[in-house]
Write a protein that holds these residues in place. Structure first.
Motif, PDB file in Angstrom:
ATOM      1  N   ALA A 110       0.514   4.917  -7.880  1.00  0.00           N
ATOM      2  CA  ALA A 110       1.476   4.824  -6.776  1.00  0.00           C
ATOM      3  C   ALA A 110       0.785   4.397  -5.483  1.00  0.00           C
ATOM      4  N   ALA A 111      -0.415   4.954  -5.243  1.00  0.00           N
ATOM      5  CA  ALA A 111      -1.174   4.542  -4.061  1.00  0.00           C
ATOM      6  C   ALA A 111      -1.571   3.075  -4.150  1.00  0.00           C
ATOM      7  N   ALA A 112      -1.950   2.631  -5.343  1.00  0.00           N
ATOM      8  CA  ALA A 112      -2.306   1.225  -5.537  1.00  0.00           C
ATOM      9  C   ALA A 112      -1.101   0.325  -5.303  1.00  0.00           C
ATOM     10  N   PHE A 113       0.080   0.784  -5.682  1.00  0.00           N
ATOM     11  CA  PHE A 113       1.290   0.003  -5.439  1.00  0.00           C
ATOM     12  C   PHE A 113       1.518  -0.180  -3.938  1.00  0.00           C
ATOM     13  N   GLY A 114       1.323   0.899  -3.175  1.00  0.00           N
ATOM     14  CA  GLY A 114       1.467   0.787  -1.724  1.00  0.00           C
ATOM     15  C   GLY A 114       0.432  -0.149  -1.123  1.00  0.00           C
ATOM     16  N   GLY A 115      -0.816  -0.040  -1.598  1.00  0.00           N
ATOM     17  CA  GLY A 115      -1.843  -0.952  -1.110  1.00  0.00           C
ATOM     18  C   GLY A 115      -1.562  -2.384  -1.498  1.00  0.00           C
ATOM     19  N   SER A 116      -0.996  -2.578  -2.667  1.00  0.00           N
ATOM     20  CA  SER A 116      -0.690  -3.932  -3.131  1.00  0.00           C
ATOM     21  C   SER A 116       0.387  -4.586  -2.264  1.00  0.00           C
ATOM     22  N   ILE A 117       1.346  -3.809  -1.831  1.00  0.00           N
ATOM     23  CA  ILE A 117       2.393  -4.360  -0.962  1.00  0.00           C
ATOM     24  C   ILE A 117       1.771  -4.936   0.305  1.00  0.00           C
ATOM     25  N   ALA A 118       0.846  -4.170   0.896  1.00  0.00           N
ATOM     26  CA  ALA A 118       0.213  -4.631   2.134  1.00  0.00           C
ATOM     27  C   ALA A 118      -0.680  -5.843   1.889  1.00  0.00           C
ATOM     28  N   LEU A 119      -1.500  -5.790   0.835  1.00  0.00           N
ATOM     29  CA  LEU A 119      -2.457  -6.865   0.594  1.00  0.00           C
ATOM     30  C   LEU A 119      -1.778  -8.166   0.154  1.00  0.00           C
ATOM     31  N   ILE A 120      -0.807  -8.054  -0.737  1.00  0.00           N
ATOM     32  CA  ILE A 120      -0.103  -9.251  -1.193  1.00  0.00           C
ATOM     33  C   ILE A 120       0.766  -9.824  -0.074  1.00  0.00           C
ATOM     34  N   GLY A 121       1.382  -8.955   0.720  1.00  0.00           N
ATOM     35  CA  GLY A 121       2.151  -9.435   1.858  1.00  0.00           C
ATOM     36  C   GLY A 121       1.294 -10.190   2.838  1.00  0.00           C
ATOM     37  N   GLN A 122       0.068  -9.697   3.054  1.00  0.00           N
ATOM     38  CA  GLN A 122      -0.858 -10.405   3.938  1.00  0.00           C
ATOM     39  C   GLN A 122      -1.308 -11.726   3.320  1.00  0.00           C
ATOM     40  N   MET A 123      -1.529 -11.740   2.011  1.00  0.00           N
ATOM     41  CA  MET A 123      -2.036 -12.938   1.347  1.00  0.00           C
ATOM     42  C   MET A 123      -1.014 -14.077   1.372  1.00  0.00           C
ATOM     43  N   TYR A 124       0.253 -13.730   1.147  1.00  0.00           N
ATOM     44  CA  TYR A 124       1.292 -14.758   1.084  1.00  0.00           C
ATOM     45  C   TYR A 124       2.104 -14.838   2.385  1.00  0.00           C
ATOM     46  N   HIS A 125       1.659 -14.134   3.432  1.00  0.00           N
ATOM     47  CA  HIS A 125       2.296 -14.179   4.746  1.00  0.00           C
ATOM     48  C   HIS A 125       3.793 -13.859   4.649  1.00  0.00           C
ATOM     49  N   LEU A 126       4.099 -12.786   3.905  1.00  0.00           N
ATOM     50  CA  LEU A 126       5.483 -12.380   3.738  1.00  0.00           C
ATOM     51  C   LEU A 126       5.985 -11.716   5.018  1.00  0.00           C
ATOM     52  N   SER A 127       7.244 -11.999   5.358  1.00  0.00           N
ATOM     53  CA  SER A 127       7.826 -11.421   6.563  1.00  0.00           C
ATOM     54  C   SER A 127       8.187  -9.960   6.324  1.00  0.00           C
ATOM     55  N   GLY A 128       8.280  -9.207   7.402  1.00  0.00           N
ATOM     56  CA  GLY A 128       8.611  -7.787   7.296  1.00  0.00           C
ATOM     57  C   GLY A 128       7.618  -6.940   8.054  1.00  0.00           C
ATOM     58  N   ASP A 129       8.028  -5.716   8.379  1.00  0.00           N
ATOM     59  CA  ASP A 129       7.143  -4.818   9.102  1.00  0.00           C
ATOM     60  C   ASP A 129       6.683  -3.686   8.200  1.00  0.00           C
ATOM     61  N   GLU A 130       5.873  -2.807   8.782  1.00  0.00           N
ATOM     62  CA  GLU A 130       5.308  -1.714   8.002  1.00  0.00           C
ATOM     63  C   GLU A 130       6.383  -0.735   7.529  1.00  0.00           C
ATOM     64  N   ALA A 131       7.421  -0.548   8.357  1.00  0.00           N
ATOM     65  CA  ALA A 131       8.488   0.367   7.957  1.00  0.00           C
ATOM     66  C   ALA A 131       9.212  -0.134   6.708  1.00  0.00           C
ATOM     67  N   SER A 132       9.453  -1.442   6.644  1.00  0.00           N
ATOM     68  CA  SER A 132      10.101  -2.010   5.458  1.00  0.00           C
ATOM     69  C   SER A 132       9.209  -1.868   4.231  1.00  0.00           C
TER      70      SER A 132
END
Length: 372
Positions: A110-132
């Motif tokens: 579960a922690a890896a899933f949360g980290g993956s959201i941040a890292l993949i979002g940064q890699m592909y420049h996905l829109s959205g904020d930390e709350a989302s």
């Protein structure tokens, strides 16, 4: 529960030795206690869970530190491998009677899933904020909890929802609408907690809803929030005292509903008192709220204090808070610094005498319910 079961076993042995029950009855009672006692984690299991969490954190930090040096496809594959390995490996260990380690691996996933959201979002420049991102993380963790019927994952999903509530409630990132959606999250997670048998999650959800109501009272109309909170809390307390077993079968809080209800009652009255307090003049509304609070504390101790040590101590803290509030609002302008310390000493002495007398009266066999 562990302390309760230990005391029951001790009582069974004492009853058997005193001849109050026969050996067959003692054996049946002991087996029933063992069958209904939640197994606690050993110290070794706790260390194993901590080691697994640290290992997962180390992997995520290593991936993040070497992010630019790892090919894009390898990055995504590594993250998904950690998630898949954690969930599948945890399930395998769980079936082989290594429940604590298996649950720890699920938390790592579960922690890896949360980290993956941040890292993949940064890699592909996905829109959205930390709350989302927190909402996505919490939803994924809740789905995993349902699929795996995991108590710790349910608690983790509630914790993620609480972080989201805190950030949105205090507008940590930007000005936005009040997080009313937390109520829907809490209802869904409360329902999930029954499926995953997570009593801890239900306790945390109730405390989180109280925090939500405090934020709501601070950001919107105070009295329209606080007064219903007081009324509903008093009604829940009355129901849990009048019909404890049927009510607890519904909410499944281990007999702790009166404790939560008293906390909600005191929280609502504290909000009302802060709203009505006026340091310069005597306020009749504040006086009425104070009388209601003190009367509620006395009623809570009389009606449910014997069954719950935790409720008694919450009542004592509420009593001390009320004494402080009454002094600050009604007497502060009349006394100097020396008078303040003298009044505080007198008030604390009175409280100590009252607590000692109440504890002496409460000693003796409890009639049932939870102790804390």
């Amino acid at each position: 529960m562990a302390g309760y079961s230990t005391r029951v076993r001790s009582d069974i042995a004492r009853w058997l030795q005193a001849g109050l029950i026969d050996a067959a009855t003692a054996g049946a009672l002991t087996r029933d206690v063992e069958a209904n006692t939640r197994k606690s984690l050993s110290f070794g299991s706790i260390l194993a869970m901590m080691a697994a969490l640290l290992f997962g954190a180390a992997i995520l930090i290593f991936v993040a530190a070497n992010w630019d040096a790892i090919p894009r496809l390898a990055r995504v594959a590594a993250l998904f491998a950690i998630i898949l390995g954690g969930y599948v490996g945890g399930a395998v260990l769980k079936t082989r009677d290594h429940a604590a380690i298996g649950e720890a691996l699920w938390i790592v996933a579960a922690a890896a899933f949360g980290g993956s959201i941040a890292l993949i979002g940064q890699m592909y420049h996905l829109s959205g904020d930390e709350a989302s991102a927190l909402v996505t993380w919490g939803a994924g963790t809740a789905l995993a909890a349902v699929a795996l019927r995991s108590n710790p994952l349910t608690v983790a999903s509630v914790g993620i929802a609480d972080v989201w509530l805190f950030l949105k409630g205090f507008d940590y990132y930007s000005r936005s609408n009040f997080p009313h959606a937390f109520v829907a999250m809490a209802i869904v997670l409360f329902a999930v907690s029954f499926w995953t048998r997570s009593q801890a999650a239900r306790h945390l959800i109730i405390l989180s809803l109280l925090f939500y109501l405090v934020l709501l009272a601070g950001n919107h109309a105070t009295l329209p929030v606080a007064i219903p909170l007081v009324i509903v809390s008093a009604a829940l307390f009355a129901a849990s005292v009048v019909a404890p077993e049927p009510v607890d079968r519904i909410v499944q809080l281990g007999g702790y509903l009166p404790l939560h209800a008293l906390l909600g009652f005191l929280t609502g009255l504290a909000i009302i008192q802060f709203e009505l307090a006026d340091e310069s003049t005597y306020n009749s509304g504040f006086a009425i709220a104070s009388v209601v609070a003190l009367a509620g504390i006395v009623a809570a101790i009389v009606l449910a204090g014997r069954e719950s040590r935790g409720l008694r101590w919450l009542a004592y803290l509420g009593f001390a808070f009320e004494l402080a509030m009454i002094y600050v609002v009604t007497l502060q302008s009349m006394l100097d610094t020396a008078g303040f310390f003298l009044a505080a000493a007198v008030l604390l002495g009175i409280q100590a005498i009252i607590i000692i007398r109440v504890e002496k009266r409460m000693k003796g066999p409890a009639t049932g319910g939870a102790t804390a």
